[in-house]
Design a protein around this motif. Structure first.
Motif, PDB file in Angstrom:
ATOM      1  N   SER A  40       0.827  -1.204   0.000  1.00 54.71           N
ATOM      2  CA  SER A  40       0.000   0.000   0.000  1.00 54.71           C
ATOM      3  C   SER A  40       0.861   1.255   0.000  1.00 54.71           C
ATOM      4  CB  SER A  40      -0.917  -0.023   1.222  1.00 54.71           C
ATOM      5  OG  SER A  40      -1.725   1.114   1.247  1.00 54.71           O
ATOM      6  N   ILE A  41       1.950   1.238   0.741  1.00 57.37           N
ATOM      7  CA  ILE A  41       2.852   2.399   0.778  1.00 57.37           C
ATOM      8  C   ILE A  41       3.548   2.579  -0.565  1.00 57.37           C
ATOM      9  CG2 ILE A  41       4.967   3.294   1.862  1.00 57.37           C
ATOM     10  CD1 ILE A  41       3.776   2.141   4.551  1.00 57.37           C
ATOM     11  N   PHE A  42       3.922   1.488  -1.220  1.00 59.00           N
ATOM     12  CA  PHE A  42       4.478   1.590  -2.579  1.00 59.00           C
ATOM     13  C   PHE A  42       3.487   2.323  -3.484  1.00 59.00           C
ATOM     14  CE2 PHE A  42       7.875  -1.627  -2.102  1.00 59.00           C
ATOM     15  CZ  PHE A  42       8.801  -1.164  -3.019  1.00 59.00           C
ATOM     16  N   ARG A  43       2.245   1.906  -3.424  1.00 55.55           N
ATOM     17  CA  ARG A  43       1.204   2.476  -4.282  1.00 55.55           C
ATOM     18  C   ARG A  43       0.998   3.962  -3.996  1.00 55.55           C
ATOM     19  NH1 ARG A  43      -4.491  -0.633  -4.436  1.00 55.55           N
ATOM     20  NH2 ARG A  43      -5.674   0.827  -5.690  1.00 55.55           N
ATOM     21  N   THR A  44       1.025   4.340  -2.728  1.00 55.05           N
ATOM     22  CA  THR A  44       0.867   5.745  -2.345  1.00 55.05           C
ATOM     23  C   THR A  44       2.090   6.555  -2.762  1.00 55.05           C
ATOM     24  OG1 THR A  44      -0.558   5.050  -0.529  1.00 55.05           O
ATOM     25  CG2 THR A  44       0.324   7.288  -0.415  1.00 55.05           C
ATOM     26  N   ILE A 112       0.552  17.563  12.651  1.00 53.56           N
ATOM     27  CA  ILE A 112       0.848  17.582  11.216  1.00 53.56           C
ATOM     28  C   ILE A 112       0.317  18.838  10.536  1.00 53.56           C
ATOM     29  CG2 ILE A 112      -1.187  16.150  10.693  1.00 53.56           C
ATOM     30  CD1 ILE A 112       1.989  16.037   8.649  1.00 53.56           C
ATOM     31  N   TYR A 113      -0.813  19.343  11.012  1.00 56.67           N
ATOM     32  CA  TYR A 113      -1.422  20.507  10.370  1.00 56.67           C
ATOM     33  C   TYR A 113      -0.765  21.818  10.791  1.00 56.67           C
ATOM     34  CZ  TYR A 113      -4.523  16.840   8.997  1.00 56.67           C
ATOM     35  OH  TYR A 113      -5.002  15.668   8.474  1.00 56.67           O
ATOM     36  N   ASN A 114       0.138  21.770  11.771  1.00 52.85           N
ATOM     37  CA  ASN A 114       0.920  22.943  12.169  1.00 52.85           C
ATOM     38  C   ASN A 114       2.371  22.856  11.697  1.00 52.85           C
ATOM     39  OD1 ASN A 114      -1.264  24.086  13.552  1.00 52.85           O
ATOM     40  ND2 ASN A 114      -0.801  22.890  15.381  1.00 52.85           N
ATOM     41  N   PHE A 115       2.738  21.743  11.101  1.00 57.67           N
ATOM     42  CA  PHE A 115       4.107  21.530  10.635  1.00 57.67           C
ATOM     43  C   PHE A 115       4.392  22.390   9.415  1.00 57.67           C
ATOM     44  CE2 PHE A 115       7.051  18.959   7.937  1.00 57.67           C
ATOM     45  CZ  PHE A 115       8.181  19.117   8.718  1.00 57.67           C
ATOM     46  N   LYS A 116       5.560  23.016   9.393  1.00 58.24           N
ATOM     47  CA  LYS A 116       5.982  23.874   8.280  1.00 58.24           C
ATOM     48  C   LYS A 116       7.357  23.429   7.792  1.00 58.24           C
ATOM     49  CE  LYS A 116       2.696  27.106   9.078  1.00 58.24           C
ATOM     50  NZ  LYS A 116       1.506  26.324   9.243  1.00 58.24           N
ATOM     51  N   ASN A 117       7.667  23.790   6.579  1.00 55.46           N
ATOM     52  CA  ASN A 117       8.980  23.537   5.990  1.00 55.46           C
ATOM     53  C   ASN A 117       9.446  24.833   5.322  1.00 55.46           C
ATOM     54  OD1 ASN A 117      11.292  22.363   4.935  1.00 55.46           O
ATOM     55  ND2 ASN A 117      10.228  21.224   3.342  1.00 55.46           N
ATOM     56  N   PRO A 118       9.731  25.879   6.133  1.00 56.50           N
ATOM     57  CA  PRO A 118      10.010  27.202   5.565  1.00 56.50           C
ATOM     58  C   PRO A 118      11.243  27.253   4.671  1.00 56.50           C
ATOM     59  CG  PRO A 118      10.498  27.178   7.910  1.00 56.50           C
ATOM     60  CD  PRO A 118       9.841  25.862   7.586  1.00 56.50           C
ATOM     61  N   LYS A 119      12.218  26.403   4.919  1.00 59.68           N
ATOM     62  CA  LYS A 119      13.434  26.428   4.097  1.00 59.68           C
ATOM     63  C   LYS A 119      13.330  25.506   2.891  1.00 59.68           C
ATOM     64  CE  LYS A 119      16.381  27.789   7.900  1.00 59.68           C
ATOM     65  NZ  LYS A 119      17.514  27.477   8.741  1.00 59.68           N
ATOM     66  N   GLU A 147       2.760  14.337  14.403  1.00 58.41           N
ATOM     67  CA  GLU A 147       1.704  13.365  14.673  1.00 58.41           C
ATOM     68  C   GLU A 147       0.395  13.833  14.063  1.00 58.41           C
ATOM     69  OE1 GLU A 147      -0.131  13.043  18.733  1.00 58.41           O
ATOM     70  OE2 GLU A 147       1.626  14.235  19.300  1.00 58.41           O
ATOM     71  N   ILE A 148      -0.470  12.876  13.838  1.00 60.85           N
ATOM     72  CA  ILE A 148      -1.796  13.134  13.288  1.00 60.85           C
ATOM     73  C   ILE A 148      -2.754  13.231  14.469  1.00 60.85           C
ATOM     74  CG2 ILE A 148      -3.637  12.225  11.823  1.00 60.85           C
ATOM     75  CD1 ILE A 148      -1.305  10.516  10.483  1.00 60.85           C
ATOM     76  N   PRO A 149      -3.493  14.337  14.599  1.00 58.73           N
ATOM     77  CA  PRO A 149      -4.436  14.437  15.712  1.00 58.73           C
ATOM     78  C   PRO A 149      -5.509  13.353  15.614  1.00 58.73           C
ATOM     79  CG  PRO A 149      -4.753  16.261  14.176  1.00 58.73           C
ATOM     80  CD  PRO A 149      -3.557  15.499  13.704  1.00 58.73           C
ATOM     81  N   VAL A 161      -2.293   3.957   6.317  1.00 56.66           N
ATOM     82  CA  VAL A 161      -3.271   5.053   6.397  1.00 56.66           C
ATOM     83  C   VAL A 161      -2.566   6.325   6.879  1.00 56.66           C
ATOM     84  CG1 VAL A 161      -5.327   5.885   7.607  1.00 56.66           C
ATOM     85  CG2 VAL A 161      -5.249   3.532   6.740  1.00 56.66           C
ATOM     86  N   ALA A 162      -1.745   6.181   7.925  1.00 61.06           N
ATOM     87  CA  ALA A 162      -0.996   7.331   8.449  1.00 61.06           C
ATOM     88  C   ALA A 162      -0.117   7.937   7.353  1.00 61.06           C
ATOM     89  CB  ALA A 162      -0.153   6.916   9.650  1.00 61.06           C
ATOM     90  N   PHE A 163       0.550   7.084   6.581  1.00 57.54           N
ATOM     91  CA  PHE A 163       1.389   7.587   5.498  1.00 57.54           C
ATOM     92  C   PHE A 163       0.560   8.371   4.479  1.00 57.54           C
ATOM     93  CE2 PHE A 163       3.535   6.920   1.311  1.00 57.54           C
ATOM     94  CZ  PHE A 163       4.567   7.823   1.537  1.00 57.54           C
ATOM     95  N   GLY A 164      -0.614   7.867   4.133  1.00 60.36           N
ATOM     96  CA  GLY A 164      -1.477   8.565   3.188  1.00 60.36           C
ATOM     97  C   GLY A 164      -1.856   9.961   3.663  1.00 60.36           C
ATOM     98  N   ILE A 165      -2.171  10.085   4.929  1.00 58.64           N
ATOM     99  CA  ILE A 165      -2.538  11.386   5.501  1.00 58.64           C
ATOM    100  C   ILE A 165      -1.333  12.323   5.488  1.00 58.64           C
ATOM    101  CG2 ILE A 165      -3.234  12.578   7.630  1.00 58.64           C
ATOM    102  CD1 ILE A 165      -4.912   9.984   8.242  1.00 58.64           C
ATOM    103  N   VAL A 166      -0.202  11.815   5.949  1.00 58.99           N
ATOM    104  CA  VAL A 166       1.007  12.644   6.065  1.00 58.99           C
ATOM    105  C   VAL A 166       1.531  13.063   4.691  1.00 58.99           C
ATOM    106  CG1 VAL A 166       3.416  12.636   6.818  1.00 58.99           C
ATOM    107  CG2 VAL A 166       1.636  11.758   8.334  1.00 58.99           C
TER     108      VAL A 166
END
Length: 174
Positions: A40-44, A112-119, A147-149, A161-166
């Protein structure tokens, strides 16, 4: 409204996919044991143009009928490497400038929804074993934990599933 036909989806073939520009994202699986999760992770990874997939430790490897069945051909399109030791994969990625992000509930995890990658650094996402999670030694060498809330009685999600969300969030950076 109607469902699109396969021809309307304009899918590329494996040769075209391999030539396409990938996102600067690598997925590192730390001892993920289920062949179905790996497939499943390969497919994602294929769906989100992930640069590479690192299968570490006891994570099962292609060719395997259960991985292949779930991956639906993505084992042939996604570039992957096997590492006996997850730490070796991560140290190589650090040397190449990747931000090492573990997907784990820790004392310092960021929603996860507060995570940023500014650089706009390339990112390596580390996911762990279905029961034990990411090994403590690996967490220590990661740069950040996300983390996923979750709001129900369970405090974990299936790793695929976690990988798909992230990956849907991380993909938006690039």
């Amino acid at each position: 409204m109607r469902k699109l036909s396969l021809s309307e989806l304009n899918r590329v073939d494996v040769e075209q996919y391999k030539k396409s520009e990938k996102k600067p994202i690598i997925c590192v699986l730390d001892n993920v044991r289920s062949k179905h999760n790996v497939g499943s992770i390969f497919r994602t990874c294929d769906a989100f143009l992930v640069e590479e997939l690192h299968l570490c430790g006891l994570t099962p490897l292609p060719p395997d009928k259960d991985i292949t069945k779930t991956a639906l051909g993505a084992t042939g399109s996604v570039c992957w490497k096997h590492y006996k030791d997850t730490k070796q994969s991560i140290l190589e990625l650090k040397d190449k400038g990747y931000l090492i992000v573990c997907v784990e509930q820790t004392t310092e995890s960021i929603d996860i929804y507060n995570f940023k990658n500014p650089k706009m650094r390339p990112i390596a996402l580390v996911l762990g074993h279905e029961v034990c999670g990411i090994d403590d030694e690996i967490i220590e060498i990661c740069d950040v934990s996300i983390e996923i809330p979750q709001f129900g009685t369970k405090h974990s999600l299936n790793v695929s599933v976690a990988f798909g969300i992230v990956i849907s969030k991380i993909f938006s950076f690039f």
